[in-house]
Design an enzyme around this catalytic site. Structure first.
Site, mmCIF file in Angstrom:
data_model
loop_
_atom_site.group_PDB
_atom_site.id
_atom_site.type_symbol
_atom_site.label_atom_id
_atom_site.label_comp_id
_atom_site.label_asym_id
_atom_site.label_seq_id
_atom_site.Cartn_x
_atom_site.Cartn_y
_atom_site.Cartn_z
ATOM 1 N N LYS A 39 36.580 4.014 2.013
ATOM 2 C CA LYS A 39 35.884 3.561 0.755
ATOM 3 C C LYS A 39 36.467 3.687 -0.709
ATOM 4 O O LYS A 39 36.214 2.830 -1.431
ATOM 5 C CB LYS A 39 34.559 4.250 0.844
ATOM 6 C CG LYS A 39 34.512 5.835 0.542
ATOM 7 C CD LYS A 39 33.253 6.792 0.758
ATOM 8 C CE LYS A 39 33.526 8.017 0.243
ATOM 9 N NZ LYS A 39 32.623 9.206 0.897
ATOM 10 N N ARG A 134 23.243 16.464 -0.315
ATOM 11 C CA ARG A 134 22.930 15.151 -0.498
ATOM 12 C C ARG A 134 22.267 14.699 0.762
ATOM 13 O O ARG A 134 21.160 15.011 0.771
ATOM 14 C CB ARG A 134 24.419 14.622 -0.536
ATOM 15 C CG ARG A 134 24.532 13.085 -1.153
ATOM 16 C CD ARG A 134 25.950 12.669 -1.330
ATOM 17 N NE ARG A 134 26.512 12.105 0.128
ATOM 18 C CZ ARG A 134 27.810 11.644 0.070
ATOM 19 N NH1 ARG A 134 28.675 11.731 -1.153
ATOM 20 N NH2 ARG A 134 28.167 11.482 1.290
#
Ligand SMILES: *Cc1c(COP(=O)(O)O)cnc(C)c1O
Length: 358
Positions: A39, A134
């Protein structure tokens, strides 16, 4: 020549290959497989190809667009979607990813529907929150969720995983890893199945790994930063034997003059609404580089030369050139931190250039 202009990022594929192979061997020595995360390099197919060449045959990215790009470029790997699927992209997730990390039953049901429609199986890894807050199910909800998932057609439960040290900065220590191992063991026992992946985390798990005698049921990590920047991510210490300079940003001097070290006139706001403050060092050599905040968060750059970054605007970095003797047209080389690498790779204004020498 477009590829020698600036700003330009030089991507050293040989160093990335070296780091990938070393990390794969290191983690493999205690039975842990490595998923290569792309990413931060926006799913760059040239880099993904190097990971695959290094023996990493599973590639993960947070964005379907990047996975699609790598597939269409012919990268031969299994693809994992790292970010919990965006609900409206469920059909694309089934189409382009072999595996996705999940934490919402309603989304998994939607993946199931599209997998059945397309006559395929989609694998999922259920994410469990172990304190970083998260993504992830609370551990107390895991068993009930597994029970529901096992009823879904088109979905295969490939494993469980956790992600630490990303949002809350929580350390993946021995206690957290033992807990994840025990959750895996409980699920295997209760439902009579074998989990292919017990995925313990990311580049932040290095410190745990090197000190752990027994890695328990943890058999997988998802690594980005340590491959690209050669460091662990709890303290940002270099990992022995890895290159920390596989990526360098190159900018060019567009002006170099002796000028005062502090602005003169009445001080009001700068371009970003701040009131700047400067120390007076008398006359200094100031240079301006043709790169700015639109390209890179300048605080994430570290120069190879002995110069000081005094500040930046959208398209300029202003430096005190000290004794560096810089003149217009000279190149200045910077190392990048993770945030800087992310922006530079995302910027259409920064030329990407592969180099291939150690
Ligand atoms: C980004 C990410 C990783 C990789 O993290 P690094 O610190 O770059 O190794 C692993 N897992 C998930 C879920 C991620 O979002």
């Amino acid at each position: 020549m477009i590829d020698v202009t600036t700003p330009r990022i030089e991507i050293n594929l040989a160093k990335i290959e070296h780091n990938s192979k070393k990390l794969k061997r290191l983690y493999g020595s205690k039975g842990i497989g490595v998923i290569g995360v792309t990413k931060v390099v926006c799913g760059d197919p040239g880099i993904a190809g190097v990971l695959v060449k290094s023996g990493i045959n599973t590639i993960a990215d947070s964005r379907i667009a990047n996975i699609r790009k790598m597939r269409e470029a012919g990268i031969q790997a299994k693809f994992v979607l790292l970010r919990t699927p965006i609900p409206s992209q469920a059909e694309l997730v089934v189409k382009y990813a072999d595996i996705s990390l999940n934490s919402e039953l309603s989304v998994i049901k939607s993946l199931s529907k599209f997998a059945v429609n397309n006559n395929t199986k989609h694998k999922i890894i259920l994410m469990v929150d172990l304190g970083d807050l998260r993504e992830g199910l609370m551990p107390s909800d895991l068993e009930d969720t597994v029970k529901e998932v096992l009823l879904l057609d088109g979905i295969e439960l490939a494993g469980i995983g956790t992600n630490l040290a990303c949002f809350g900065g929580i350390k993946p220590d021995g206690e957290k890893m033992e807990y994840l191992s025990s959750l895996a063991g409980d699920i295997e026992e209760r439902f009579g199945l074998i989990l292919e992946f017990v995925s313990g985390g990311n580049s932040a798990n290095y410190t745990w790994f090197v000190s752990a005698g027994d890695t328990g049921r943890i058999n997988n990590l998802r690594l980005g930063e340590s491959i690209y920047l050669g460091c662990e991510t709890l303290y940002r210490m270099p990992i022995p034997g890895l290159y920390t300079d596989a990526f360098t940003l190159i900018a060019e001097v567009i002006e170099s003059k002796i000028k005062p070290s502090i602005p003169y006139g009445e001080v009001c706001q700068d371009a970003f609404g701040n009131i700047p403050e400067f120390k007076d060092h008398g006359l200094i050599r100031r240079a301006i580089l043709g790169v700015g905040l639109q390209d890179v968060p300048v605080s994430g750059l570290a120069a190879g030369l002995d110069i000081d970054i005094m500040g930046a605007s959208s398209d300029h970095i202003i430096i005190s050139a000290k004794q560096a003797g810089l003149k217009a047209g000279d190149e200045v080389v910077f190392n990048l931190n993770y945030e800087a690498l992310l922006s530079v790779m995302t910027s259409p204004y920064v030329i990407k250039r592969y180099v291939n020498n150690l």
